[in-house]
Write a protein that holds these residues in place. Structure first.
Motif, PDB file in Angstrom:
ATOM      1  N   GLN A 281       0.781  -0.989   0.159  1.00  0.00           N
ATOM      2  CA  GLN A 281      -0.450   0.214  -0.218  1.00  0.00           C
ATOM      3  C   GLN A 281       1.268   1.338  -0.384  1.00  0.00           C
ATOM      4  O   GLN A 281       1.530   1.221   0.964  1.00  0.00           O
ATOM      5  N   TYR A 282      -0.013   2.331  -1.136  1.00  0.00           N
ATOM      6  CA  TYR A 282       1.252   3.292  -1.270  1.00  0.00           C
ATOM      7  C   TYR A 282       0.565   4.659  -1.007  1.00  0.00           C
ATOM      8  O   TYR A 282      -0.626   4.889  -1.643  1.00  0.00           O
ATOM      9  N   LYS A 283       0.794   5.031  -0.241  1.00  0.00           N
ATOM     10  CA  LYS A 283       0.085   6.499   0.711  1.00  0.00           C
ATOM     11  C   LYS A 283       0.281   7.676   0.040  1.00  0.00           C
ATOM     12  O   LYS A 283       1.657   8.246   0.516  1.00  0.00           O
ATOM     13  N   LEU A 284      -0.298   8.102  -1.232  1.00  0.00           N
ATOM     14  CA  LEU A 284       0.777   9.570  -1.473  1.00  0.00           C
ATOM     15  C   LEU A 284      -0.120  11.276  -1.234  1.00  0.00           C
ATOM     16  O   LEU A 284      -1.600  10.885  -0.703  1.00  0.00           O
ATOM     17  N   CYS A 305      -4.161  10.244  -1.959  1.00  0.00           N
ATOM     18  CA  CYS A 305      -5.030   8.902  -2.456  1.00  0.00           C
ATOM     19  C   CYS A 305      -3.829   7.929  -2.121  1.00  0.00           C
ATOM     20  O   CYS A 305      -3.147   7.831  -1.450  1.00  0.00           O
ATOM     21  N   VAL A 306      -4.340   7.154  -2.113  1.00  0.00           N
ATOM     22  CA  VAL A 306      -3.940   5.161  -1.836  1.00  0.00           C
ATOM     23  C   VAL A 306      -4.107   4.153  -2.487  1.00  0.00           C
ATOM     24  O   VAL A 306      -4.923   4.350  -3.802  1.00  0.00           O
ATOM     25  N   VAL A 307      -2.848   3.970  -3.669  1.00  0.00           N
ATOM     26  CA  VAL A 307      -2.929   3.215  -4.098  1.00  0.00           C
ATOM     27  C   VAL A 307      -2.249   1.684  -3.357  1.00  0.00           C
ATOM     28  O   VAL A 307      -1.481   1.638  -2.711  1.00  0.00           O
ATOM     29  N   LYS A 308      -3.537   0.198  -3.718  1.00  0.00           N
ATOM     30  CA  LYS A 308      -2.653  -0.757  -3.367  1.00  0.00           C
ATOM     31  C   LYS A 308      -2.390  -1.889  -4.253  1.00  0.00           C
ATOM     32  O   LYS A 308      -3.645  -2.021  -5.010  1.00  0.00           O
ATOM     33  N   PHE A 309      -1.522  -2.398  -4.772  1.00  0.00           N
ATOM     34  CA  PHE A 309      -1.446  -3.397  -5.135  1.00  0.00           C
ATOM     35  C   PHE A 309      -1.362  -4.927  -4.394  1.00  0.00           C
ATOM     36  O   PHE A 309      -0.958  -4.885  -3.231  1.00  0.00           O
TER      37      PHE A 309
END
Length: 362
Positions: A281-284, A305-309
């Motif tokens: 998870q990456y919180k931008l 935003c939050v990007v989750k793989f």
């Protein structure tokens, strides 16, 4: 089987009556075990004798199997302690059913590591928790690699411990690492008990989580095969590529590029199987990059935003992207640094006009 039917008299010489909550907990635990594993787990439990185990008919429906196990447990005067141990064996066997978070403990500056004493650890851990909370059930069990499994069932000042929502801690002696299953309340009490019992000064969460606790151990103990922390390109003639026997009529398109991708991928990920992580998870919190005339954001506020793989095996999935032609090689360090930095939760911020991430720091 009714609840009252589960409260039977035990051996006549002891006058024992098993608590119905213990009987129900044992029954539910047996029901969770796959049929083909029931006898193996009951054998590991070592609470029922071989003669008693031979009387269990595992070919009937599981509800009847569980009732037979409860009846045998009553004959042996089972208590919540034995029920908790059975639960520990089940959760160790199926440990990937839980989500584990890694915590790291630290010593004070100049403080040396003490020799580990298991009896002392258990005593201090229990004393620390029970001094803050009376209604708590604590059980310990030792496993391989100096792993100490701890099961804590939490109660309150007015209620008994809830055995169905127990917390699990896996602590490796002589290391600063502890693996804790999902816990919201009482986390501070648990961390305080761990620090006190293991003679450390402080504890913090590492932002590393997964269902596969064995892979988490591989990461924090540096047992994975990612030998290259950064990518350093080399000339093709320096690489040792084994010759292949191919049909001369077949034309290999982009052969040199495929060799480059294969070599880069091996340098970034290593040769072996990657640790099993299910998500990253990456919180931008970065500034929006766009044309000024678009007026997307009138004020200079971070774009959040939050990007989750996610994938059943994320690192292996990432490793396969470039060879499959779905991504350029090498992949971004934001994706490949997970084992190296021992974390899969990241916060990416703006720093002096240049995009940076916490994973790229020390």
């Amino acid at each position: 089987m009714s609840a009252s039917g589960r409260r039977r008299r035990g051996a006549l010489d002891s006058g024992f009556t098993m608590d119905e909550t213990v009987a129900e907990y044992i029954r539910r635990t047996v029901l969770k075990i796959p049929r083909h594993e029931i006898m193996e787990i009951l054998t590991m439990w070592e609470f029922l004798s071989k003669t008693q185990l031979q009387t269990i008919n595992v070919h009937q429906i599981k509800e009847r199997i569980s009732q037979e196990v409860v009846k045998l447990c009553e004959e042996n005067s089972a208590s919540i302690k034995q029920a908790a141990i059975l639960d520990m064996i089940y959760n160790h066997t199926y440990r990937n059913k839980k989500v584990w978070t890694v915590y790291q403990m630290t010593k004070a500056v100049g403080e040396e590591t003490d020799s580990f004493n298991l009896a002392d650890f258990k005593y201090k851990f229990k004393r620390s928790l029970r001094s803050a909370l009376k209604n708590v059930t604590i059980n310990f069990r030792e496993y391989e690699d100096n792993a100490i499994w701890i099961r804590i069932a939490w109660g309150t000042q007015y209620t008994k411990p809830n055995q169905y929502k127990a917390t699990y801690v896996v602590y490796h002696s002589q290391t600063p690492y502890a693996f804790i299953s999902s816990l919201r309340s009482s986390l501070s009490l648990l961390c305080q008990a761990l620090v006190h019992a293991s003679n450390y000064h402080d504890i913090h969460e590492m932002e590393l989580r997964s269902r596969c606790i064995d892979s988490l151990k591989d990461i924090v103990f540096k047992r994975y095969n990612q030998t290259f922390q950064t990518y350093h390109p080399r000339l093709l003639q320096e690489r040792n590529v084994a010759p292949e026997k191919v049909d001369p009529r077949i034309i290999q398109e982009n052969k040199r590029e495929k060799e480059r991708i294969q070599s880069v991928n091996q340098e970034v990920f290593g040769e072996g199987l990657q640790p099993k992580i299910e998500f990253a998870q990456y919180k931008l919190e970065t500034m929006f990059k766009g044309e000024p005339e678009m007026n997307v954001l009138t004020e200079k506020e971070p774009f959040r935003c939050v990007v989750k793989f996610s994938s059943p095996h994320l690192l292996e999935a990432l490793k396969s992207l470039a060879p499959a032609g779905m991504a350029d090689a090498p992949l971004s360090p934001l994706l490949t640094c997970i084992p190296q930095k021992a974390r899969n939760y990241f916060k990416i911020k703006e720093r002096k006009g240049i995009l940076s991430a916490s994973c790229l720091g020390p």
